[in-house]
Design an enzyme around this catalytic site. Structure first.
Site, PDB file in Angstrom:
ATOM      1  N   LYS A  23      27.314  49.158  40.137  1.00  0.00           N
ATOM      2  CA  LYS A  23      27.703  47.924  39.435  1.00  0.00           C
ATOM      3  C   LYS A  23      28.780  47.173  40.199  1.00  0.00           C
ATOM      4  O   LYS A  23      28.678  45.973  40.440  1.00  0.00           O
ATOM      5  CB  LYS A  23      28.205  48.261  38.036  1.00  0.00           C
ATOM      6  N   ASN A  24      29.833  47.887  40.604  1.00  0.00           N
ATOM      7  CA  ASN A  24      30.954  47.181  41.216  1.00  0.00           C
ATOM      8  C   ASN A  24      30.635  46.681  42.621  1.00  0.00           C
ATOM      9  O   ASN A  24      31.297  45.774  43.110  1.00  0.00           O
ATOM     10  CB  ASN A  24      32.218  48.039  41.185  1.00  0.00           C
ATOM     11  N   CYS A 118      37.236  43.581  31.348  1.00  0.00           N
ATOM     12  CA  CYS A 118      37.765  44.560  30.399  1.00  0.00           C
ATOM     13  C   CYS A 118      39.267  44.395  30.236  1.00  0.00           C
ATOM     14  O   CYS A 118      39.976  44.100  31.208  1.00  0.00           O
ATOM     15  CB  CYS A 118      37.496  45.978  30.928  1.00  0.00           C
ATOM     16  N   ARG A 123      46.131  42.229  34.511  1.00  0.00           N
ATOM     17  CA  ARG A 123      45.292  42.286  35.714  1.00  0.00           C
ATOM     18  C   ARG A 123      45.522  41.008  36.537  1.00  0.00           C
ATOM     19  O   ARG A 123      44.680  40.111  36.567  1.00  0.00           O
ATOM     20  CB  ARG A 123      43.809  42.431  35.342  1.00  0.00           C
ATOM     21  N   ASP A 126      47.380  37.723  41.926  1.00  0.00           N
ATOM     22  CA  ASP A 126      48.310  37.146  42.903  1.00  0.00           C
ATOM     23  C   ASP A 126      47.951  37.494  44.352  1.00  0.00           C
ATOM     24  O   ASP A 126      48.154  36.688  45.264  1.00  0.00           O
ATOM     25  CB  ASP A 126      49.749  37.600  42.583  1.00  0.00           C
ATOM     26  N   ASP A 306      38.229  54.624  36.842  1.00  0.00           N
ATOM     27  CA  ASP A 306      37.072  54.358  35.977  1.00  0.00           C
ATOM     28  C   ASP A 306      36.477  55.641  35.394  1.00  0.00           C
ATOM     29  O   ASP A 306      35.667  55.580  34.464  1.00  0.00           O
ATOM     30  CB  ASP A 306      35.990  53.601  36.755  1.00  0.00           C
ATOM     31  N   ARG A 398      27.418  46.180  29.681  1.00  0.00           N
ATOM     32  CA  ARG A 398      27.873  45.448  30.867  1.00  0.00           C
ATOM     33  C   ARG A 398      27.739  46.311  32.117  1.00  0.00           C
ATOM     34  O   ARG A 398      27.628  45.776  33.228  1.00  0.00           O
ATOM     35  CB  ARG A 398      29.347  45.040  30.715  1.00  0.00           C
TER      36      ARG A 398
HETATM   37  N1  EPU Z   1      46.555  44.016  41.288  1.00  0.00           N
HETATM   38  C1  EPU Z   1      47.629  43.179  41.401  1.00  0.00           C
HETATM   39  N2  EPU Z   1      47.424  41.939  41.948  1.00  0.00           N
HETATM   40  C2  EPU Z   1      46.198  41.535  42.389  1.00  0.00           C
HETATM   41  C3  EPU Z   1      45.113  42.413  42.266  1.00  0.00           C
HETATM   42  C4  EPU Z   1      45.317  43.655  41.710  1.00  0.00           C
HETATM   43  O1  EPU Z   1      48.745  43.505  41.010  1.00  0.00           O
HETATM   44  O2  EPU Z   1      46.098  40.398  42.867  1.00  0.00           O
HETATM   45  C5  EPU Z   1      46.753  45.355  40.693  1.00  0.00           C
HETATM   46  C6  EPU Z   1      45.943  45.528  39.407  1.00  0.00           C
HETATM   47  O3  EPU Z   1      46.634  45.011  38.292  1.00  0.00           O
HETATM   48  C7  EPU Z   1      45.752  47.020  39.353  1.00  0.00           C
HETATM   49  C8  EPU Z   1      45.643  47.399  40.842  1.00  0.00           C
HETATM   50  O4  EPU Z   1      46.200  46.315  41.566  1.00  0.00           O
HETATM   51  O5  EPU Z   1      46.901  47.615  38.824  1.00  0.00           O
HETATM   52  C9  EPU Z   1      44.243  47.640  41.338  1.00  0.00           C
HETATM   53  O6  EPU Z   1      43.406  46.547  41.014  1.00  0.00           O
HETATM   54  P1  EPU Z   1      42.125  46.160  41.855  1.00  0.00           P
HETATM   55  O7  EPU Z   1      42.279  44.750  42.318  1.00  0.00           O
HETATM   56  O8  EPU Z   1      41.849  47.204  42.866  1.00  0.00           O
HETATM   57  O9  EPU Z   1      41.002  46.202  40.740  1.00  0.00           O
HETATM   58  P2  EPU Z   1      39.876  45.146  40.455  1.00  0.00           P
HETATM   59  O10 EPU Z   1      39.309  44.642  41.732  1.00  0.00           O
HETATM   60  O11 EPU Z   1      40.319  44.159  39.447  1.00  0.00           O
HETATM   61  C10 EPU Z   1      37.959  46.916  40.543  1.00  0.00           C
HETATM   62  C11 EPU Z   1      36.865  47.321  39.619  1.00  0.00           C
HETATM   63  C12 EPU Z   1      37.432  48.094  38.451  1.00  0.00           C
HETATM   64  C13 EPU Z   1      38.204  49.296  38.965  1.00  0.00           C
HETATM   65  C14 EPU Z   1      39.270  48.847  39.969  1.00  0.00           C
HETATM   66  C15 EPU Z   1      40.012  49.995  40.618  1.00  0.00           C
HETATM   67  C16 EPU Z   1      35.228  45.568  39.869  1.00  0.00           C
HETATM   68  C17 EPU Z   1      34.558  44.375  39.290  1.00  0.00           C
HETATM   69  N3  EPU Z   1      36.169  46.143  39.138  1.00  0.00           N
HETATM   70  O12 EPU Z   1      38.805  46.071  39.759  1.00  0.00           O
HETATM   71  O13 EPU Z   1      36.328  48.544  37.691  1.00  0.00           O
HETATM   72  O14 EPU Z   1      38.818  49.943  37.891  1.00  0.00           O
HETATM   73  O15 EPU Z   1      38.656  48.062  41.018  1.00  0.00           O
HETATM   74  O16 EPU Z   1      39.127  50.795  41.314  1.00  0.00           O
HETATM   75  O17 EPU Z   1      34.889  46.002  40.957  1.00  0.00           O
HETATM   76  C18 EPU Z   1      35.191  49.273  35.776  1.00  0.00           C
HETATM   77  O18 EPU Z   1      34.186  49.368  36.499  1.00  0.00           O
HETATM   78  O19 EPU Z   1      35.247  49.732  34.606  1.00  0.00           O
HETATM   79  C19 EPU Z   1      36.368  48.600  36.327  1.00  0.00           C
HETATM   80  C20 EPU Z   1      37.365  48.170  35.574  1.00  0.00           C
END
Ligand code: EPU
Length: 419
Positions: A23-24, A118, A123, A126, A306, A398
């Site tokens: 999915k991701n 979610c 989240r 920045d 996850d 989802r």
């Molecule tokens: N973060 C920041 N600033 C940013 C981006 C991230 O502070 O600009 C922080 C986030 O708040 C978090 C950490 O960095 O504390 C990691 O976030 P990341 O950006 O890696 O997560 P994401 O890209 O928003 C993806 C997956 C998530 C999964 C995370 C961590 C997708 C669509 N989502 O989220 O998947 O938990 O990486 O591996 O790929 C799920 O599948 O249930 C899910 C939530």
């Protein structure tokens, strides 16, 4: 009327389940496809509602999307128009933010609503913004919409304070057409990032180092169509592995990459789960004497956040007290609170939880507060005595294709009902 999932617990599972494409990875590969000027064909796209939402967004952009009889998704951006993405569909999923990088990369302009996804606590995005700015873009945020613009995108060196999956992929997409060399330092190393870099390279991009913490992108002038098969979903796989450890007599989980699951498999070994790992499948046998463990989530190759909620359900069946530390999303413990409604002996602190077992769970009415919480509750339902009713199951749909059908095939008593 809303739809709920009901599960009558206590039935041992037997059989084989096949894992779908990730999915991701999918939710990034679909926006990545619009960087080409010709059709891109993706094999292994899971039948989940996030894909439906992304297809709707592609249609706004005048990109055609079609599933052929082999199940391939064919995305044709030949007649694409860069219109503002301000419809509510954008807020239905987190991954709509990949259109920021993709549209900025292709047209030098993206106008898009704040993405949804979610509720796991704060989240921020920045780091995505910092990356776009480093490439020369200016960003304004007006009335709920981001406007990201650049006359010319120019390669640069970008250090990510946190190894963010989303920021790494977004910067990759914005940089493929940028002039010169972009280097992402402290890049995320998740397998999904390698998959995105692979499809972009097949399209003609020049990306090196994906899967390490330093990714280099040399800008190119043109990207063409390609064929790409998505990697198996390591989180869906992990969910079924945990679920089998909880409720199986013997279950085979097919189409997995064991390397992507090392942190989970090692933890399950510590717990005493009986398993046999092969090249691309794993067999889980009944595991009657589980032991408590401590687990701390981390970026890949650490224990995936996850899988933390699904594991929490299994820990209710282990002897002793287990400690979970959540380092990615400190507030991601809503599943534990829902499990308490089924009888789990658990407490939640700041960024951590404690679960004691073994306990008998009892069917009750619970709510899927997010996708992985939903998965944790399905496992809870399989274990619980009596019937468990899970509400707000759109979260589950989802990210897990046909979870009720896959589990019924394994012998679970699970069905959907309108209430
Ligand atoms: N973060 C920041 N600033 C940013 C981006 C991230 O502070 O600009 C922080 C986030 O708040 C978090 C950490 O960095 O504390 C990691 O976030 P990341 O950006 O890696 O997560 P994401 O890209 O928003 C993806 C997956 C998530 C999964 C995370 C961590 C997708 C669509 N989502 O989220 O998947 O938990 O990486 O591996 O790929 C799920 O599948 O249930 C899910 C939530």
């Amino acid at each position: 009327m809303t739809e709920v999932i009901k599960i009558e617990g206590g039935h041992k599972l037997n059989g084989t389940v096949r894992i779908d494409g990730s999915k991701n990875a999918t939710v990034a590969l679909i926006p990545a496809a619009i960087l080409a000027n010709e059709p891109v064909t993706i094999y292994g796209v899971p039948d989940i509602s996030d894909v439906g939402a992304l297809t709707t967004i592609l249609n706004y952009l005048n990109v055609t999307v079609e599933r052929n009889i082999d199940g391939d998704l064919i995305i044709d951006p030949s007649h694409m128009k860069n219109v503002p993405l301000v419809e509510d569909t954008v807020t239905r999923l987190r991954a709509s933010y990949y259109f920021m990088g993709a549209l900025l990369g292709k047209y030098g302009r993206a106008e898009i609503k704040m993405p949804g996804g979610c509720d796991l606590g704060p989240r921020p995005i920045d780091l995505h913004i910092k990356g776009f700015e480093a490439l020369g873009a200016t960003i304004t945020y007006e009335q709920g919409n981001y406007v990201i613009e650049a006359k010319n995108l120019i390669g640069n060196s970008i250090f990510l304070d946190i190894a963010s999956v989303g920021a790494t992929i977004n910067i990759l997409m914005a940089a493929v057409y940028a002039k010169g060399k972009t280097v992402i330092n402290n890049a995320a190393k998740e397998p999904e990032i390698i998959d995105v870099a692979t499809i972009l390279n097949k399209m003609g991009a020049n990306i090196r180092g994906a899967g390490t913490n330093e990714i280099t992108i040399e800008g190119v002038e043109r990207l063409s169509g390609c064929y790409h098969e998505i990697i198996p979903d390591r989180i869906e796989a992990g969910t079924y592995i945990i679920l089998a450890a909880a409720a199986a007599e013997k279950v085979v989980i097919e189409n997995i990459i064991p390397l992507h699951l090392e942190a989970l498999l090692s933890k399950l070994q510590d717990m005493g789960v009986n398993m046999e790992v092969d090249v691309d499948q794993i067999t889980i046998f009944e595991s009657p004497n589980l032991q408590a463990v401590n687990v701390s989530t981390n970026t890949y190759p650490g224990f995936a956040t996850d899988l933390q909620s699904p594991l929490a359900t299994l820990l209710t069946q282990a002897n002793g007290t287990s400690h979970i530390v959540e380092t990615i999303y400190k507030e991601r413990f809503k599943a534990v609170q829902q499990l308490q409604r089924l009888g789990a002996k658990a407490s939640v602190g700041t960024g951590s939880a404690e679960i004691s077992g073994p306990v008998q769970l009892y069917g009750s009415k619970v709510k899927a507060t997010d996708l992985r919480c939903g998965a944790a509750l399905v496992i809870g339902g399989l274990l619980a005595e009596g019937v468990t009713e899970i509400r707000e199951i759109y979260h589950i749909d989802r990210g897990y294709a046909s979870i009720d059908k896959k589990l019924s095939k394994l012998g679970a008593k699970i069905w959907r009902e309108k209430v």
